[in-house]
Design an enzyme around this catalytic site. Structure first.
Site, PDB file in Angstrom:
ATOM      1  N   ASP A 166       3.535  10.051  11.751  1.00  0.00           N
ATOM      2  CA  ASP A 166       2.168   9.561  11.588  1.00  0.00           C
ATOM      3  C   ASP A 166       1.691   8.688  12.749  1.00  0.00           C
ATOM      4  OD1 ASP A 166      -0.295   8.789  10.075  1.00  0.00           O
ATOM      5  OD2 ASP A 166       0.679   6.830  10.139  1.00  0.00           O
ATOM      6  N   GLU A 573      -1.091   0.164  18.057  1.00  0.00           N
ATOM      7  CA  GLU A 573      -0.477   1.343  17.444  1.00  0.00           C
ATOM      8  C   GLU A 573      -1.453   2.526  17.416  1.00  0.00           C
ATOM      9  OE1 GLU A 573       2.385   2.552  13.702  1.00  0.00           O
ATOM     10  OE2 GLU A 573       0.908   0.968  13.387  1.00  0.00           O
TER      11      GLU A 573
END
Length: 622
Positions: A166, A573
């Site tokens: 992910d 991120e």
């Protein structure tokens, strides 16, 4: 023997033949006498030609070409000029071929195309399982080859190798992943010509197929009815501390993972199943030329859709990892979104009837607005569904019984597009110009790129429908305003911001060097770092040893501030869903505006809206 003839110029002509009495000298004297006698008077030109040999004739003043007679002098000059001209032309051609040429190079790719090529590379870095030979990310390798097989939870499906991680961790969250694949497929359906021009069409289709191949493993895709699907592989709950190593408590390269990776299944998860159905249905249009694979995707999508409708519930209910990291607010928006994609993939009007039903639209929040209204995300797809169904109204106009809801969706889409413009106060902007679609909360860029894609796409819809703009209240705005909005937002992300920082890794000269990403932060040095051994790389102040090309980080805060710190995922991120929106926005803006959207491919499975009229009656006979 004597021969008598008449001299045509007068006088007798006697020729005596005596084979045995005349010598050669006598014969010669006789001929000389004959010549003098016969040429005693001047001969005209024709007469001379009878007697003179070919070499002795005078040069003619004219040349007979068959159809015309021309002067010899003119003929000679003409032939000479032709030969001279041919020689000069040949000489010039020889010079042109031998002189070095300065080839005109094609213009360099625009910034959006360059960024697009990099943004797609992020998906290569996120692949799980056995990697293809030409993955082109040198620091990645095969990983998590036992996903599903070593699960101890009693999950039925045992082969869950593949798919994508992910984000900076190694969990496979299927809800945002399915949304990412749907967004990529939508962008290919609309802008395949632009992908082709950028040289990335095959690449993006391979990325989509890597995702859809994996999704077909997460449920019984050959069955018509199912009772459960896989929602997640891996675990992120860190409440167990160091005694429970998992994908969040450990900092390891994916290739070195040796801790258990549990499988999470669900039997009542309408939102997840409907989103996965949308992913497979949209991909079936992308791969429509591969009929066997496209049919397989459509069947899987239909199975998931039936499951979503029959066994209602939210996949994130019950306090699972999903509720912590990717909580779903409702499933009604997935019903509208998934229903629209099912209709486009199959042409079955029952899907359109459901997607455009007023009660379903009301449940999804199409009429009541709210602070996040108009914000497309992995959680809420209503805005995307409204744009998708507005497309249907613009180009096919299906009429009753769909017209009422489709008109409402069209009007709501216009209002949403107005809310993106800087002339209105629906959303704040930072001083640097970044729209605050999540109202100042962290990780803003994933929402911005989705809005940029929708704005550009809607402007292209209007252009394709020969509509120059739309109304915001009494004021009319050109489609150029939408494109300008999208460009300013993407330009901000690519570096035109107060920090002069590109938030796409590898694009430009100044971009984040401490990306929150396990694989990129740990060197590939033949040393296996255990669960806690990788922490020294997480906490290091040095830049990542590997550059994760194309990763769009979470982004700046509401004051345009950014901290390039590996441990702060709210800044550094990247995610699959975020990069999918980035790719969609970049391809929509890439190239020039002469390359239009593909109006018809999305309708390839849709039958004619109106039945063929019956033939005229037979002629009346008395």
């Amino acid at each position: 023997m004597s021969m008598y003839g008449r001299d045509p110029w007068g006088g007798p002509l006697e020729m005596t033949t005596a084979t045995d009495s005349a010598t050669d000298d006598d014969r010669s004297r006789n001929l000389n006498d004959f010549d003098r006698a016969s040429l005693s008077r001047r001969l005209d030109e024709t007469q001379q030609s009878w007697l003179l040999g070919p070499g002795e004739q005078k040069k003619k003043k004219y040349v007979d070409l068959g159809c015309i007679v021309v002067s010899r002098k003119i003929f000679v000059w003409t032939v000479g000029l032709i030969l001279a001209a041919g020689f000069i032309a040949g000489f010039v051609a020889l010079i042109v071929k031998t002189v070095p040429r300065h080839h005109k190079h094609p213009p360099p790719a625009d910034n959006y195309t360059v960024a697009l090529q990099k943004a797609l590379m992020f998906f290569n870095a996120q692949k799980s399982g056995k990697l293809p030979r030409h993955n082109n990310v040198s620091w990645r390798g095969n990983s998590c080859m036992n996903d599903g097989k070593s699960d101890k939870s009693g999950a039925v499906l045992k082969d869950l190798v593949g798919g994508y991680y992910d984000a900076g961790d190694t969990i496979k969250f299927h809800f945002p992943k399915a949304f990412a694949m749907t967004m990529l497929s939508w962008s290919v359906i609309e802008y395949s010509a632009k992908y082709e021009a950028a040289g990335e069409l095959n690449h993006v289709k391979e990325i989509i197929k890597w995702g859809t191949d994996y999704f077909l493993k997460t449920f019984n895709s050959t069955a018509d009815s199912i009772s459960q699907i896989v929602a997640q592989v891996g675990k992120g709950d860190t409440s167990g501390g160091t005694s429970d190593p998992n994908d969040h408590s450990c900092w390891m390269r994916p290739e070195d993972i040796d801790y258990p990776r549990p499988v999470t299944e669900c039997s009542s998860c309408s939102d997840l199943a409907a989103e996965m159905a949308a992913a497979l249905a949209s991909a079936s249009i992308v791969f429509k030329d591969n009929k066997a694979y496209s049919k397989k995707l459509v069947h899987g999508a239909a199975t998931l859709w039936k499951f979503a409708r029959d066994q209602r519930g939210s996949y994130s209910a019950g306090g699972s990892d999903a509720a912590t990291f990717y909580n779903s607010s409702m499933y009604w928006d997935e019903f509208v979104w998934g229903g629209a994609w099912m209709y486009y993939a199959t042409g079955n009007q029952s899907y359109l009837y459901l997607a455009s039903h007023p009660k379903l639209a009301k449940h999804a929040g199409a009429f009541w607005g709210g602070p996040d209204y108009g914000v497309l995300s992995w959680d809420n797809k209503l805005t995307g569904a409204q744009v998708l169904l507005t497309r249907l109204r613009l180009f096919l106009s299906p009429g009753y019984p769909y017209e009422e809801t489709l008109t409402t969706f069209h009007n709501q889409t216009s209002i949403i597009m107005c809310s993106y413009l800087p002339y209105f106060n629906s959303f704040n902007r930072t001083r640097g110009g970044l729209i605050q679609l999540n109202h100042g909360r962290p990780q803003p860029l994933q929402y911005v790129v989705n809005a940029a894609f929708l704005a550009t796409l809607y402007s292209d819809y209007l252009d394709a429908a020969d509509t120059p703009g739309w109304y915001c209240g009494p004021n009319f705005y050109s489609t150029n305003e939408l494109r300008k909005f999208a460009e300013t937002q993407i330009d901000y992300i690519l570096g035109q911001n107060p920090r002069k920082m590109s938030y796409v890794v590898g694009y430009g000269n100044h971009y984040p060097k401490h990306v929150h990403h396990r694989g990129a932060s740990i060197p590939k040095n033949k040393v296996k770092y255990n669960c806690k051994g990788g922490y020294k790389w997480r906490d290091s102040k040095k830049p990542n040893p590997h550059t994760i090309i194309g990763a769009m980080v979470a982004g700046p805060d509401k004051h345009d501030g950014f901290h390039d710190v590996r441990t702060n995922y709210n800044y550094t991120e990247p995610t699959l869903a975020g990069n999918a929106g980035l790719v969609a926005a970049l391809v929509a803006l890439s190239g020039d505006r002469t390359t239009k959207i593909d109006k018809n491919t999305i309708f390839s499975a849709v039958p004619p809206m109106f039945p063929t009229p019956p033939p005229p009656p037979a002629p009346w006979k008395p």
